[in-house]
Write a protein that holds these residues in place. Structure first.
Motif, PDB file in Angstrom:
ATOM      1  N   THR A 167       0.822  -1.212   0.000  1.00  0.00           N
ATOM      2  CA  THR A 167       0.000   0.000   0.000  1.00  0.00           C
ATOM      3  C   THR A 167       0.855   1.260   0.000  1.00  0.00           C
ATOM      4  O   THR A 167       0.538   2.241  -0.675  1.00  0.00           O
ATOM      5  N   LEU A 168       1.962   1.220   0.742  1.00  0.00           N
ATOM      6  CA  LEU A 168       2.741   2.439   0.971  1.00  0.00           C
ATOM      7  C   LEU A 168       3.802   2.701  -0.085  1.00  0.00           C
ATOM      8  O   LEU A 168       4.157   3.849  -0.340  1.00  0.00           O
ATOM      9  N   PHE A 169       4.344   1.644  -0.706  1.00  0.00           N
ATOM     10  CA  PHE A 169       5.365   1.847  -1.735  1.00  0.00           C
ATOM     11  C   PHE A 169       4.706   2.304  -3.030  1.00  0.00           C
ATOM     12  O   PHE A 169       3.749   1.685  -3.494  1.00  0.00           O
ATOM     13  N   PRO A 170       5.199   3.340  -3.654  1.00  0.00           N
ATOM     14  CA  PRO A 170       4.638   3.760  -4.947  1.00  0.00           C
ATOM     15  C   PRO A 170       5.114   2.842  -6.072  1.00  0.00           C
ATOM     16  O   PRO A 170       6.150   2.190  -5.962  1.00  0.00           O
ATOM     17  N   MET A 171       4.336   2.798  -7.136  1.00  0.00           N
ATOM     18  CA  MET A 171       4.761   2.066  -8.329  1.00  0.00           C
ATOM     19  C   MET A 171       5.920   2.811  -8.979  1.00  0.00           C
ATOM     20  O   MET A 171       5.857   4.028  -9.177  1.00  0.00           O
ATOM     21  N   ARG A 172       6.989   2.069  -9.313  1.00  0.00           N
ATOM     22  CA  ARG A 172       8.159   2.693  -9.922  1.00  0.00           C
ATOM     23  C   ARG A 172       8.692   1.798 -11.032  1.00  0.00           C
ATOM     24  O   ARG A 172       8.631   0.570 -10.939  1.00  0.00           O
TER      25      ARG A 172
ATOM     26  N   PHE B 223      16.212  -4.812 -19.558  1.00  0.00           N
ATOM     27  CA  PHE B 223      15.072  -5.298 -18.793  1.00  0.00           C
ATOM     28  C   PHE B 223      14.428  -4.174 -17.987  1.00  0.00           C
ATOM     29  O   PHE B 223      15.121  -3.332 -17.400  1.00  0.00           O
ATOM     30  N   ARG B 224      13.118  -4.186 -17.953  1.00  0.00           N
ATOM     31  CA  ARG B 224      12.368  -3.177 -17.218  1.00  0.00           C
ATOM     32  C   ARG B 224      11.475  -3.837 -16.170  1.00  0.00           C
ATOM     33  O   ARG B 224      10.925  -4.905 -16.408  1.00  0.00           O
ATOM     34  N   GLN B 225      11.345  -3.147 -15.041  1.00  0.00           N
ATOM     35  CA  GLN B 225      10.496  -3.618 -13.958  1.00  0.00           C
ATOM     36  C   GLN B 225       9.567  -2.491 -13.557  1.00  0.00           C
ATOM     37  O   GLN B 225      10.002  -1.343 -13.411  1.00  0.00           O
ATOM     38  N   HIS B 226       8.304  -2.793 -13.393  1.00  0.00           N
ATOM     39  CA  HIS B 226       7.325  -1.808 -12.945  1.00  0.00           C
ATOM     40  C   HIS B 226       6.605  -2.416 -11.761  1.00  0.00           C
ATOM     41  O   HIS B 226       5.721  -3.259 -11.908  1.00  0.00           O
ATOM     42  N   ASP B 227       7.000  -2.023 -10.555  1.00  0.00           N
ATOM     43  CA  ASP B 227       6.540  -2.719  -9.360  1.00  0.00           C
ATOM     44  C   ASP B 227       6.622  -1.778  -8.171  1.00  0.00           C
ATOM     45  O   ASP B 227       7.266  -0.727  -8.221  1.00  0.00           O
TER      46      ASP B 227
END
Length: 286
Positions: A81-86, A93-97
């Protein structure tokens, strides 16, 4: 004999996780990524898990029961809940999490393609082949996590364990009180085996390839026919996948179970060739 694994849970003074996590949990419906004070508390908790100073679960040496620190698990859930999507970029390679990748691996051999998320602990002396270790998991010293193996969220893996290629250890974050998968010291889990739903592989147990062990799996001794505690590979044993007949209104069907085909002396080490020979004799392999 119980139908599901149970654990002793604690959120009290024995937890190294700060008690502020419980206060945040009680008002979790009001939290968001804009709450910097709450985020600081949760990051402190995940730092403890990441460094190995705290853990989600362990086996109590006195009672031999699995103990779960619910406060640690709450901290993980709050992070979603507290961590923003980054978005992060590593080469092509790309990560969106929300949860970043783990960044500290002192004494660990990390082969390209291995992924470990922040909040898991990987002890020095561990080898991670191209594999996945999820948040809240713990991997002990001297353990090999082989190619395409998965260590699910909060799964606990001991020291000097071999998780063969394609092994899947299930994760568990909810519901409260659910028991994580535990693989104890000196165990061997054969290729493409699945261990889920709070199942426990006790110390020194050897599982053949393709074993399916759940928290409610029936376990039988091949020598005596005796049914053993469900969902557990006994310590210092050699086990393979098997089936047992069971009658239903629609007919008789073969249901999966775990078969103990050999007992080892505590601390006994099998020559790999002899172990493979034993597994093949019973239609399995390492």
């Amino acid at each position: 004999m119980t139908d599901a694994p149970t654990a002793v849970t604690t959120t009290g003074t024995t937890s190294p996780i700060p008690s502020a996590v419980d206060e945040l949990w009680d008002r979790r419906g009001d939290l968001s990524t804009g709450d910097s004070e709450a985020l600081t508390v949760v990051v402190q908790a995940l730092d403890l898990l990441d460094s190995g100073k705290a853990r989600v679960a362990w086996v109590d040496p006195g009672s031999d029961e699995v103990v779960v620190d619910e406060r640690a698990r709450r901290a993980i859930l709050l992070s979603f809940t507290l961590f923003p999507m980054r978005e992060t970029v590593v080469g092509p390679f790309r990560q969106h999490d929300r949860v970043p990748l783990k960044s500290a691996f002192p004494g660990v051999r990390l082969v390209p393609g291995a992924i470990a998320r922040y909040g898991c602990h990987v002890a020095p002396g561990t080898v991670l082949m191209p594999s996945f270790v999820n948040i809240g998991a713990r991997v002990g010293a001297g353990t090999l996590v082989d190619t395409w193996a998965t260590v699910g969220s909060c799964a606990q893996v001991g020291e000097n364990v071999h998780l063969s290629g394609g092994v899947g250890l299930g994760g568990v974050l909810e519901p409260e009180g659910a028991v994580p998968v535990v693989v104890e010291d000196d165990a061997f889990v054969g290729s493409r085996s699945i261990v889920v739903e709070g199942a426990r592989v006790r110390r020194g147990a050897k599982l053949g390839a393709g074993v399916l062990l759940t928290g409610t799996s029936h376990v039988f001794d091949a020598e005596t026919g005796q049914e053993l505690p469900r969902g557990e590979a006994p310590s210092w044993s050699v086990c393979v996948n098997a089936t047992r007949p069971r009658s239903f209104p629609g007919g008789e069907f073969a249901m999966s179970c775990l078969l103990v085909i050999k007992r080892l002396a505590p601390g006994e080490r099998h020559d790999k060739l002899l172990l493979n020979s034993l597994f093949r004799e019973h239609g399995s392999a390492a």
